[in-house]
Structure formats: structure tokens, C-alpha cells
Design a protein around this motif. Structure first.
Motif, PDB file in Angstrom:
ATOM      1  N   ASP A 145     -12.230  17.697  31.420  1.00 26.23           N
ATOM      2  CA  ASP A 145     -12.155  18.292  32.750  1.00 26.23           C
ATOM      3  C   ASP A 145     -12.135  17.222  33.839  1.00 26.23           C
ATOM      4  O   ASP A 145     -11.399  17.344  34.826  1.00 26.23           O
ATOM      5  N   ALA A 146     -12.935  16.171  33.676  1.00 29.33           N
ATOM      6  CA  ALA A 146     -12.928  15.073  34.640  1.00 29.33           C
ATOM      7  C   ALA A 146     -11.576  14.363  34.622  1.00 29.33           C
ATOM      8  O   ALA A 146     -11.038  13.996  35.674  1.00 29.33           O
ATOM      9  N   ALA A 148      -8.682  15.683  33.773  1.00 29.74           N
ATOM     10  CA  ALA A 148      -7.685  16.563  34.388  1.00 29.74           C
ATOM     11  C   ALA A 148      -7.780  16.531  35.915  1.00 29.74           C
ATOM     12  O   ALA A 148      -6.762  16.457  36.611  1.00 29.74           O
ATOM     13  N   ARG A 149      -9.005  16.568  36.439  1.00 27.90           N
ATOM     14  CA  ARG A 149      -9.172  16.519  37.896  1.00 27.90           C
ATOM     15  C   ARG A 149      -8.632  15.200  38.458  1.00 27.90           C
ATOM     16  O   ARG A 149      -7.973  15.180  39.515  1.00 27.90           O
ATOM     17  N   ALA A 150      -8.911  14.111  37.780  1.00 27.81           N
ATOM     18  CA  ALA A 150      -8.447  12.805  38.248  1.00 27.81           C
ATOM     19  C   ALA A 150      -6.925  12.704  38.196  1.00 27.81           C
ATOM     20  O   ALA A 150      -6.299  12.126  39.089  1.00 27.81           O
ATOM     21  N   ARG A 152      -4.775  15.225  38.465  1.00 32.99           N
ATOM     22  CA  ARG A 152      -4.239  16.048  39.554  1.00 32.99           C
ATOM     23  C   ARG A 152      -4.370  15.329  40.892  1.00 32.99           C
ATOM     24  O   ARG A 152      -3.488  15.433  41.757  1.00 32.99           O
ATOM     25  N   ALA A 153      -5.477  14.600  41.056  1.00 27.45           N
ATOM     26  CA  ALA A 153      -5.669  13.848  42.295  1.00 27.45           C
ATOM     27  C   ALA A 153      -4.616  12.753  42.454  1.00 27.45           C
ATOM     28  O   ALA A 153      -4.303  12.341  43.575  1.00 27.45           O
ATOM     29  N   GLU A 157       0.692  16.916  37.425  1.00 29.71           N
ATOM     30  CA  GLU A 157       0.354  18.282  37.054  1.00 29.71           C
ATOM     31  C   GLU A 157      -0.029  18.334  35.574  1.00 29.71           C
ATOM     32  O   GLU A 157       0.698  17.832  34.718  1.00 29.71           O
ATOM     33  N   ARG A 159      -2.575  20.921  32.674  1.00 33.37           N
ATOM     34  CA  ARG A 159      -3.334  22.168  32.593  1.00 33.37           C
ATOM     35  C   ARG A 159      -4.060  22.258  31.270  1.00 33.37           C
ATOM     36  O   ARG A 159      -3.627  21.672  30.255  1.00 33.37           O
TER      37      ARG A 159
END
Length: 220
Positions: A145-146, A148-150, A152-153, A157, A159
Motif C-alpha cells: 500500500d505504501a 502504491a501510494r508513492a 501514484r504520487a 497509475e 491499482r
């Protein structure tokens, strides 16, 4: 298909819990009970040994779902069905046109060669890369999850392909041991692999992923 095969009240149908809630819903609509089996950690499709262990005298069918462009071990699954007198039904994926599929494979090969710090998908058995699914090892932390967030930042893209396995959903909750399903739900992440991606976009995906290697501990 299940109703046409005579599946109904009092029957059990073995299905995957890794995604595809609509399969469990279809079993319930037919009046039968969905029974969840574990997946193969490489293909993300039903594991034949887990399916066979889940078969009982009430089992009427097995629904096999092909995942992410990889096919299930349908030969072994049909053999298990024949041994137990159980119908084996396949649910396929909508495939991209041939030329697009070839481009997806090219982009997947590029990612395979360049990515570091994640486990890339096994490309065996004619993988068509409907999705390019990597694993981000957890090591006791929500690294996926970390990660994926990084990403996206950084403008990439991505998911989570299966956020919650079906056997954890309130309407289908079961107390069943599905270790590979649980691990895949916690670790998998789908990266872009569309035929429309440019070389610069592919390079950005690789650069962003590889720059995050410090989030991870070695998985192997």
C-alpha cells in the motif's frame, strides 16, 4: 450455466476467493453454496490440490477463473473433476486483439528486465498480460500500500487487483484457511502495461518503482 447443469439447492460449488465475487454470487443465485479453494501463487488461478481437498459428496461443480492473462491448470482440474464426477466450468477473460497482445508482451518483457525490488510475474504458459501484476513483499508492514501510494504520487497509475478476498466479505464470510489467497491479496499490485504506453512512460514506471526499493526488504 450452473442452472443448465442442474446445480441447485443442497449442492456445493468450488470457486476461487481471490476476486470474482460475481462467481460466488452466481452460485448463490443458483441456490447452491460457494465453497472456496486456494490459488496457485504463480498463476493466481485455482490450485488443483486445494480444489480436490475441498470436494465433498455434495460438490456438484467447480468454477475455474483464468486470471490476469494466465490460464489455470485446466488439465489437472478436469482430471480432478472426472475422478469425483464433478462438472468443471471455465470463466475466461476478454482478450485484447492479437496486435495489442503482442505489444503488451513487449512492454511486459521490458518491465521484467528493468524492475528491481518487486517480484515480476511468471510469463509461462502463453501469458497475455491482461494485467501486469507484481508482488510487493509485506514483511509485516503494509509495504504494497505504501508502494502504491508513492507510485501514484510520482504519476504512475497502479491499482490493487483484489482488495478483499471473497471469503472475507460479509455476505460470504467463511472460516477457511487460504494462505496463498491471503498473501496475494496483501502483496499484489497491477502496473500499467497497455499497448498505448510510450517508451518514455515505460521508463518512468521503471524509474519510479526502482527508486522505491528502500521501502522493501529482500523477498527471497
Amino acid at each position: 450455466m450452473l442452472r443448465a447443469a442442474g446445480v441447485g439447492v443442497g449442492d456445493e460449488v468450488v470457486v476461487p476467493a481471490f476476486g470474482n465475487v460475481e462467481v460466488a454470487e452466481a452460485v448463490a443465485l443458483a441456490g447452491a453454496l460457494p465453497v472456496f479453494a486456494d490459488i496457485d501463487p504463480v498463476t493466481y488461478c485455482l490450485d488443483p490440490a486445494s480444489v480436490e481437498a475441498a470436494i465433498t459428496s455434495r460438490t456438484a461443480a467447480v468454477v475455474v477463473v483464468h486470471r490476469f492473462g494466465r490460464s489455470a491448470d485446466i488439465r489437472r482440474l478436469h482430471a480432478a473433476g472426472q475422478r469425483h464426477g464433478v462438472l468443471v466450468v471455465e470463466q475466461g477473460e476478454s482478450e485484447a486483439p492479437y496486435d495489442e497482445m503482442a505489444q503488451r508482451r513487449e512492454r511486459a518483457a521490458y518491465l521484467d528486465a528493468k524492475l528491481k525490488g518487486v517480484q515480476t510475474p511468471d510469463g509461462g504458459d502463453g501469458h497475455t498480460y491482461q494485467q501486469y501484476v507484481v508482488r510487493v513483499p509485506g514483511n509485516g508492514r503494509p509495504d504494497r500500500d505504501a508502494f502504491a501510494r508513492a507510485l501514484r504520487a510520482k504519476g504512475v497509475e497502479c491499482r490493487v487487483p483484489v482488495k478483499t478476498p471473497v471469503h472475507r466479505l460479509p455476505e460470504f464470510r467463511r472460516c477457511v484457511a487460504l494462505p496463498e489467497t491471503e498473501r496475494a491479496a496483501d502483496e499484489t499490485l497491477a502496473l500499467p502495461v497497455e499497448a498505448s504506453l510510450t517508451k518514455r512512460e515505460m521508463q518512468r514506471i521503471v524509474s519510479a518503482c526502482n527508486a522505491l526499493g528502500g521501502l522493501l526488504q529482500p523477498a527471497f
